[in-house]
Write an enzyme that holds these catalytic residues in place. Structure first.
Site, PDB file in Angstrom:
ATOM      1  N   CYS A 128       0.815  -1.149  -0.015  1.00  0.00           N
ATOM      2  CA  CYS A 128      -0.065   0.205   0.012  1.00  0.00           C
ATOM      3  C   CYS A 128       0.756   1.098  -0.030  1.00  0.00           C
ATOM      4  O   CYS A 128       0.605   2.302  -0.594  1.00  0.00           O
ATOM      5  CB  CYS A 128      -0.995   0.003   1.175  1.00  0.00           C
ATOM      6  SG  CYS A 128      -0.182  -0.575   2.668  1.00  0.00           S
ATOM      7  N   HIS A 249      -3.294   6.039   4.685  1.00  0.00           N
ATOM      8  CA  HIS A 249      -2.035   6.214   5.160  1.00  0.00           C
ATOM      9  C   HIS A 249      -1.428   7.495   4.438  1.00  0.00           C
ATOM     10  O   HIS A 249      -1.872   8.073   3.469  1.00  0.00           O
ATOM     11  CB  HIS A 249      -1.027   5.119   4.019  1.00  0.00           C
ATOM     12  CG  HIS A 249      -0.997   3.828   4.725  1.00  0.00           C
ATOM     13  ND1 HIS A 249      -1.574   3.505   5.862  1.00  0.00           N
ATOM     14  CD2 HIS A 249      -0.430   2.587   4.183  1.00  0.00           C
ATOM     15  CE1 HIS A 249      -1.462   2.190   6.153  1.00  0.00           C
ATOM     16  NE2 HIS A 249      -0.733   1.758   5.214  1.00  0.00           N
TER      17      HIS A 249
END
Ligand code: A2P
Ligand code: 11C
Length: 346
Positions: A128, A249
């Protein structure tokens, strides 16, 4: 045309996001087969108005499957992806099991979807934190080249799975209740002896350490970035940090180009890039926030500014939903490409 699709790890954080992505994209599924461990057999999940039962993931679970989306950990992928390929499926694997295998394309559709055609049964989805970084850097790489990247991450707990999110919530509640003694069992790494509080904290360790002093998560950002851009001369210096938030994130990125640029052209090329949204208006205090990108498919970039010392340096702030663009959406994007591309079915 319709496709038989399997989701391996269907009860996990990413697996659940994959199922809801397939539904919200109205993916052309004929059968959707939901697979997980023995523990989950018989659990029920709703998909397109129908109740589906979780079945056990094993070597015989893939008969008739065209596309298998794996997100049940690297060891499950290593054990079962070859069986899925043998029974005729194309595997899109979200784990790190095959990413650096030279016969496995590592795909971020905005960057290198054409490479998916080189697959030999397995296509890998990157980590990710790599995915959102390379989407933001792709327009810069194409126009000016990239010499060096220095990146610090602020990663959400959902990247560690469902159980870690439960622990964050329990710890946060315990702290607010004035308790000082509460369970710390999962982060930074479940299988290591020491565990730290993540609620209201920042832990500078994601995954285990390697001999060079960097963590495995940090080395993924180095190796995967070089593989995706097909340029092993790019220097990547990452620090990966887990922070006490549930999802999304964030990354502070410094990038040094090879060629000179005009800042206006940099902002324009980021703004015009598909899959990237620029939110950058400091007069109005506007920049991407993890709380705002939760549930979004694109990568968000802001705080775009020229470096103070290096003429070829750019600084920026990049945020994405790690369960969606960082995992489930990237995988479903690849799967959508497979449904539309004859050459991949060989
Ligand atoms: P299960 O719920 O049955 O344990 P997360 O990363 O959110 O913790 O999710 C991990 C996912 O991987 C879950 O769906 C989990 O299923 C699945 N999984 C874990 N171990 C296995 C295994 N040995 N075989 C199949 N699926 C597994
Ligand atoms: C995290 N990046 O946020 C990790 C999760 O290689 O797919 C994904 C690990 C991987 O903890």
């Amino acid at each position: 045309e319709k496709f038989n699709v399997a989701v391996v790890g269907a009860t996990g954080a990413v697996g659940q996001a994959m199922i809801s992505m397939l539904e919200s994209r109205d993916f052309p599924t004929d059968e959707l087969r939901l697979l997980a461990s023995k523990r989950s057999v018989g659990k029920k999940v709703m998909y397109k108005g129908k109740e589906l039962e979780i079945q056990e993931a094993n070597e015989n679970a893939f008969a008739g499957i065209d596309i298998a989306l794996f997100s049940a950990g690297g060891s499950v992928s290593k054990a079962l992806a070859p069986a899925a390929v043998k029974s005729g499926a194309i595997v899109v694997d979200n784990t790190s099991a095959f990413r650096m295998d030279e016969n496995v394309p590592l795909i971020v559709p905005e960057v290198n979807i054409e490479r998916a055609k080189d697959h030999q049964g397995i296509i890998a989805n990157p980590n990710c934190s790599t995915i959102q970084m390379v989407v933001a850097l792709k327009p810069i790489f194409d126009k000016w080249g990239i010499k060096r990247i220095v990146v610090s991450t602020y990663q959400a707990v959902s990247g560690s799975g469902v159980e870690a999110v439960k622990e964050l919530q329990a710890q946060a509640q315990a702290v607010l209740d004035g308790k000082t003694d509460f369970p710390k069992e999962i982060l930074p790494v479940g299988s290591l002896p020491k565990h730290y509080q993540i609620a209201f904290n920042a832990i500078p360790q994601i995954d285990v350490f390697e001999d060079n002093g960097f963590t495995k998560e940090e080395m993924k950002m180095v190796n995967e970035t070089q593989k995706i851009f097909e340029d092993s001369s790019i220097e990547v210096t990452p620090t990966a940090v887990r922070i006490g938030i549930v999802n999304g994130h964030s990354e502070a990125i410094y990038v040094e180009t090879k060629e000179a640029f005009d800042m206006k052209d940099v902002v324009a090329s980021l703004s015009n890039f598909e899959g990237l949204q620029v939110v950058d208006n400091i007069q109005e205090q506007e920049y991407p926030l993890a709380t705002d990108v939760d549930g979004k498919l694109d990568v968000y970039v802001g705080r775009i500014r020229k470096d103070l010392y290096n003429e070829k340096g750019i600084n920026m702030w990049v945020v994405a939903d790690n369960l969606l663009k960082g995992a489930a959406w990237n995988a479903v994007q690849i799967a959508e490409y497979l449904t539309k591309t004859k050459e991949v079915w060989k």
